[in-house]
Scaffold this active site. Structure first.
Site, short mmCIF file in Angstrom:
data_model
loop_
_atom_site.label_atom_id
_atom_site.label_comp_id
_atom_site.label_asym_id
_atom_site.label_seq_id
_atom_site.Cartn_x
_atom_site.Cartn_y
_atom_site.Cartn_z
N GLY A 71 -0.09 -8.57 -0.33
CA GLY A 71 0.59 -7.91 -1.43
C GLY A 71 0.54 -6.40 -1.34
O GLY A 71 -0.16 -5.84 -0.48
N TYR A 127 4.83 -13.63 -18.46
CA TYR A 127 4.02 -12.86 -17.50
C TYR A 127 2.88 -12.14 -18.21
O TYR A 127 1.71 -12.23 -17.82
CB TYR A 127 4.92 -11.87 -16.78
CG TYR A 127 4.17 -10.86 -15.94
CD1 TYR A 127 3.45 -11.26 -14.80
CD2 TYR A 127 4.17 -9.51 -16.28
CE1 TYR A 127 2.76 -10.33 -14.03
CE2 TYR A 127 3.49 -8.57 -15.51
CZ TYR A 127 2.79 -8.99 -14.40
OH TYR A 127 2.10 -8.06 -13.64
#
Length: 288
Positions: free
Chosen positions: A14, A128
């Site tokens: 990431g 989220y």
């Protein structure tokens, strides 16, 4: 400088995790994993992995970040953002190892006039945001010593992000419209990793949530304008018009915080860390 024998990083590919592999290396031996070696949608599978590695420090840099898609994939998002971090925290606590985790400005509702402080009551307005908050609370509930860094508007050289999208669009379109009524601080993933490593190297009794972002503030429109101005390959742009629009003109499934500005004084006070202004960080990232 504090050292660790073994450091486990979850999310090695990431934006932040990739940078952490470099910045944490001086502090200990790095063992890093990512999909498909691990599957965070099956959190319980993380237990044997942590026990096998037996780290002295657990760092979770992975997350489900497709904000709009999360509205339709609630359980997958919850597994990755809420359940997996709790499992990692439980295993870290069993080993007596501290844990570092990354959270988000989306845990706040965005309605505050001033800057958010760590003691403000969260009020996430998206799947989220709710799952990230659940992850924060799950980690704290285990009793493990932890640092939870709440980030905002992250960009880097890896993965998909606003900077890379804008640079691509400027070479494909003559007109671009960008929201101008959401405010925050664009934050370079390299600075996040460097700040994290500095905090870990000085970590003693500190515990809990810290805001971590580049200094300053702007809107998404202001960020886009700066990207086009600082672009080292500006001659390749075909862009003729950048237009500011309200959020209402750019409908999305997930509600975004209108105000993502976070107070950064706690990180400075407890660790002596304050990141540079976002515009200088953007400029430095282009020169890298």
């Amino acid at each position: 400088m504090k050292r660790y024998n073994r450091i486990l990083i979850i999310g090695r590919r990431g934006q932040v995790g990739w940078e952490l592999r470099r910045t944490l290396a001086p502090l200990g031996e790095i063992t890093a994993f990512d999909f498909p070696d691990i599957d965070l949608t099956k959190p319980e599978t993380l237990r044997p992995l942590v026990r096998q590695v037996a780290p002295d420090l657990v760092v979770n840099a992975d997350a489900y970040t497709a904000v709009d898609k999360a509205e339709d994939e609630v359980e997958i998002c919850r597994a990755i953002n809420a359940l997996a971090p709790k499992v990692l925290a439980e295993e870290a606590a069993r080993l007596g190892a501290p844990m570092v985790h990354f959270s988000t400005d989306y845990v706040y509702d965005g309605a505050k006039d001033g800057r958010w402080v760590e003691t403000d009551v969260p009020g996430p307005r998206s799947v989220y945001g709710r799952t990230k908050l659940e992850g924060d609370e799950g980690i704290a509930a285990t009793g493990v010593q932890h640092l939870i860094f709440r980030l905002e508007w992250v960009w880097g050289t890896r993965g998909s992000n606003f900077v890379k999208t804008m640079l691509k669009l400027a070479r494909e379109r003559k007109e671009i419209k960008v929201v101008d009524d959401q405010v925050g601080a664009p934050t370079w993933s390299r600075h996040i990793a460097e700040a994290t490593s500095s905090a870990v190297a000085r970590w003693e009794s500190q515990n809990g949530i810290y805001h971590l972002a580049n200094s300053g503030e702007t809107s998404w429109y202001g960020f886009a304008k700066a990207i086009f101005e600082e672009d080292p390959r500006k001659s390749e742009q075909i862009l003729e018009s950048l237009q500011a629009i309200p959020s209402s003109a750019y409908p999305a499934k997930a509600v975004r915080p209108m105000n993502s500005r976070m107070d950064l004084s706690k990180l400075d006070r407890d660790f002596g860390i304050r990141l540079p202004d976002w515009r200088s960080a953007l400029r430095d990232s282009f020169e890298d």
